[in-house]
Design a protein around this motif. Structure first.
Motif, PDB file in Angstrom:
ATOM      1  N   GLU A 103       0.841  -1.189   0.000  1.00 58.33           N
ATOM      2  CA  GLU A 103       0.000   0.000   0.000  1.00 58.33           C
ATOM      3  C   GLU A 103       0.880   1.245   0.000  1.00 58.33           C
ATOM      4  OE1 GLU A 103      -3.608  -1.801   2.776  1.00 58.33           O
ATOM      5  OE2 GLU A 103      -2.621   0.040   3.383  1.00 58.33           O
ATOM      6  N   GLN A 104       0.362   2.317  -0.563  1.00 60.09           N
ATOM      7  CA  GLN A 104       1.054   3.598  -0.507  1.00 60.09           C
ATOM      8  C   GLN A 104       0.294   4.524   0.427  1.00 60.09           C
ATOM      9  OE1 GLN A 104       1.654   5.035  -4.507  1.00 60.09           O
ATOM     10  NE2 GLN A 104       3.057   3.370  -4.993  1.00 60.09           N
ATOM     11  N   HIS A 105       1.058   5.247   1.254  1.00 61.46           N
ATOM     12  CA  HIS A 105       0.464   6.159   2.229  1.00 61.46           C
ATOM     13  C   HIS A 105       1.151   7.514   2.139  1.00 61.46           C
ATOM     14  CE1 HIS A 105      -2.092   3.290   4.441  1.00 61.46           C
ATOM     15  NE2 HIS A 105      -1.229   2.414   3.960  1.00 61.46           N
ATOM     16  N   ASP A 106       0.344   8.552   2.226  1.00 60.97           N
ATOM     17  CA  ASP A 106       0.846   9.926   2.160  1.00 60.97           C
ATOM     18  C   ASP A 106       0.934  10.481   3.582  1.00 60.97           C
ATOM     19  OD1 ASP A 106       1.411  12.592   1.755  1.00 60.97           O
ATOM     20  OD2 ASP A 106      -0.166  12.899   0.258  1.00 60.97           O
ATOM     21  N   ALA A 107       2.151  10.588   4.083  1.00 64.92           N
ATOM     22  CA  ALA A 107       2.379  11.146   5.421  1.00 64.92           C
ATOM     23  C   ALA A 107       3.241  12.406   5.310  1.00 64.92           C
ATOM     24  CB  ALA A 107       3.039  10.100   6.312  1.00 64.92           C
ATOM     25  N   ARG A 108       3.100  13.132   4.193  1.00 65.13           N
ATOM     26  CA  ARG A 108       3.939  14.318   3.971  1.00 65.13           C
ATOM     27  C   ARG A 108       3.739  15.388   5.047  1.00 65.13           C
ATOM     28  NH1 ARG A 108       2.988  15.067  -2.388  1.00 65.13           N
ATOM     29  NH2 ARG A 108       0.955  14.331  -1.705  1.00 65.13           N
ATOM     30  N   GLY A 109       2.544  15.509   5.573  1.00 72.97           N
ATOM     31  CA  GLY A 109       2.314  16.501   6.633  1.00 72.97           C
ATOM     32  C   GLY A 109       2.670  15.959   8.010  1.00 72.97           C
ATOM     33  N   GLY A 110       3.095  14.716   8.073  1.00 73.98           N
ATOM     34  CA  GLY A 110       3.402  14.070   9.351  1.00 73.98           C
ATOM     35  C   GLY A 110       2.168  13.367   9.902  1.00 73.98           C
ATOM     36  N   ARG A 111       2.360  12.145  10.313  1.00 72.03           N
ATOM     37  CA  ARG A 111       1.254  11.367  10.905  1.00 72.03           C
ATOM     38  C   ARG A 111       1.765  10.553  12.076  1.00 72.03           C
ATOM     39  NH1 ARG A 111      -2.444   8.744   6.206  1.00 72.03           N
ATOM     40  NH2 ARG A 111      -3.316  10.703   5.481  1.00 72.03           N
ATOM     41  N   ARG A 112       0.966  10.496  13.103  1.00 68.38           N
ATOM     42  CA  ARG A 112       1.292   9.670  14.267  1.00 68.38           C
ATOM     43  C   ARG A 112       1.050   8.185  13.973  1.00 68.38           C
ATOM     44  NH1 ARG A 112       4.043  11.720  18.424  1.00 68.38           N
ATOM     45  NH2 ARG A 112       3.320  13.755  19.051  1.00 68.38           N
ATOM     46  N   GLU A 113       0.121   7.916  13.084  1.00 69.42           N
ATOM     47  CA  GLU A 113      -0.185   6.528  12.751  1.00 69.42           C
ATOM     48  C   GLU A 113      -0.532   6.407  11.284  1.00 69.42           C
ATOM     49  OE1 GLU A 113      -4.949   6.084  13.650  1.00 69.42           O
ATOM     50  OE2 GLU A 113      -3.545   5.570  15.236  1.00 69.42           O
ATOM     51  N   LEU A 114      -0.319   5.220  10.763  1.00 71.66           N
ATOM     52  CA  LEU A 114      -0.789   4.867   9.427  1.00 71.66           C
ATOM     53  C   LEU A 114      -1.931   3.887   9.629  1.00 71.66           C
ATOM     54  CD1 LEU A 114       2.649   4.160   7.695  1.00 71.66           C
ATOM     55  CD2 LEU A 114       1.300   6.275   7.609  1.00 71.66           C
ATOM     56  N   VAL A 115      -2.984   4.040   8.862  1.00 69.21           N
ATOM     57  CA  VAL A 115      -4.105   3.107   8.936  1.00 69.21           C
ATOM     58  C   VAL A 115      -4.145   2.351   7.618  1.00 69.21           C
ATOM     59  CG1 VAL A 115      -6.575   2.823   9.285  1.00 69.21           C
ATOM     60  CG2 VAL A 115      -5.353   4.633  10.503  1.00 69.21           C
ATOM     61  N   LEU A 116      -3.835   1.079   7.702  1.00 66.85           N
ATOM     62  CA  LEU A 116      -3.783   0.239   6.512  1.00 66.85           C
ATOM     63  C   LEU A 116      -5.189   0.023   5.965  1.00 66.85           C
ATOM     64  CD1 LEU A 116      -1.243  -2.334   7.933  1.00 66.85           C
ATOM     65  CD2 LEU A 116      -0.769  -0.442   6.357  1.00 66.85           C
ATOM     66  N   ARG A 117      -5.288  -0.081   4.666  1.00 67.36           N
ATOM     67  CA  ARG A 117      -6.579  -0.311   4.021  1.00 67.36           C
ATOM     68  C   ARG A 117      -6.926  -1.795   3.975  1.00 67.36           C
ATOM     69  NH1 ARG A 117      -4.104   3.890   1.621  1.00 67.36           N
ATOM     70  NH2 ARG A 117      -3.013   2.683   0.033  1.00 67.36           N
ATOM     71  N   THR A 118      -5.947  -2.648   4.181  1.00 70.44           N
ATOM     72  CA  THR A 118      -6.170  -4.090   4.140  1.00 70.44           C
ATOM     73  C   THR A 118      -6.054  -4.652   5.555  1.00 70.44           C
ATOM     74  OG1 THR A 118      -5.164  -4.168   1.950  1.00 70.44           O
ATOM     75  CG2 THR A 118      -5.381  -6.253   3.120  1.00 70.44           C
TER      76      THR A 118
END
Length: 185
Positions: free
Chosen positions: A49-64
């Motif tokens: 999966e690709q995730h956009d955290a350019r603004g900064g993120r505390r967590e990633l939420v996977l789509r799968t």
């Protein structure tokens, strides 16, 4: 690990011999993506999966989901930062990934996970058996419209919107405890 084996499908249909094996295997193979549409991956597999955290993120939420493990978190751009998987905390059911050090994810990221389940619950296996049974019997209707085996046990009076007649309510009810949360598919 398979969601359903040919032997299990034959047992559900009370078939003996191997004259229908080739055709029945098509049904066995076809039910996996249908079941997974409702409950997420069953048979383990790599998912990217690709995730956009350019603004900064505390967590990633996977789509799968569900997820067995995170394999890698790599930047999509050469100037980005990789994240070591041993420094991550994963919630396998929700797909939430956090950094163990409470830091932020930054940049465009490619996340590779091993999605699926370690084993298939008896309820999910039964739902797959019943779906094969439903599809097998409905395609074997006689000229008069009655289903093979008699009666209308596998008929559906009204389809669920968007599902047509392929997935009977009894299968959906068995899958209910394992359903993906709304918005995840």
């Amino acid at each position: 690990m398979a969601l359903l084996t040919l032997a299990e499908a034959k047992a559900q249909l009370n078939l003996v011999g191997d004259s229908d094996d080739t055709e029945l295997q098509v049904y066995v193979d076809a039910v996996t993506p249908v079941i997974e549409e409702f409950i997420g991956p069953v048979e383990p597999r790599a998912v990217v999966e690709q995730h956009d955290a350019r603004g900064g993120r505390r967590e990633l939420v996977l789509r799968t989901t569900p997820v067995l493990s995170v394999t890698s978190v790599q930047p999509l751009l050469a100037s980005g930062v990789s994240y070591a998987v041993d420094g991550l905390v994963l919630n396998p059911d929700t797909g939430e990934v956090r950094r163990r050090d409470c830091g932020w994810f930054r940049g465009l990221l490619e996340v590779t996970v091993q999605a699926g389940r370690l084993d298939v619950s008896p309820t999910i296996n039964l739902a797959a058996r019943m779906l094969v049974q439903h599809l097998w019997r409905t395609q074997r209707a006689s000229r008069g419209g009655a289903l093979a085996g008699g009666g209308n046990d596998y008929s559906v009076s009204e389809p669920i919107v968007g599902l047509g007649y392929a997935v009977p309510n009894r299968v959906l009810e068995l899958l209910q405890p394992y359903r993906l949360p709304p918005g995840v598919a």
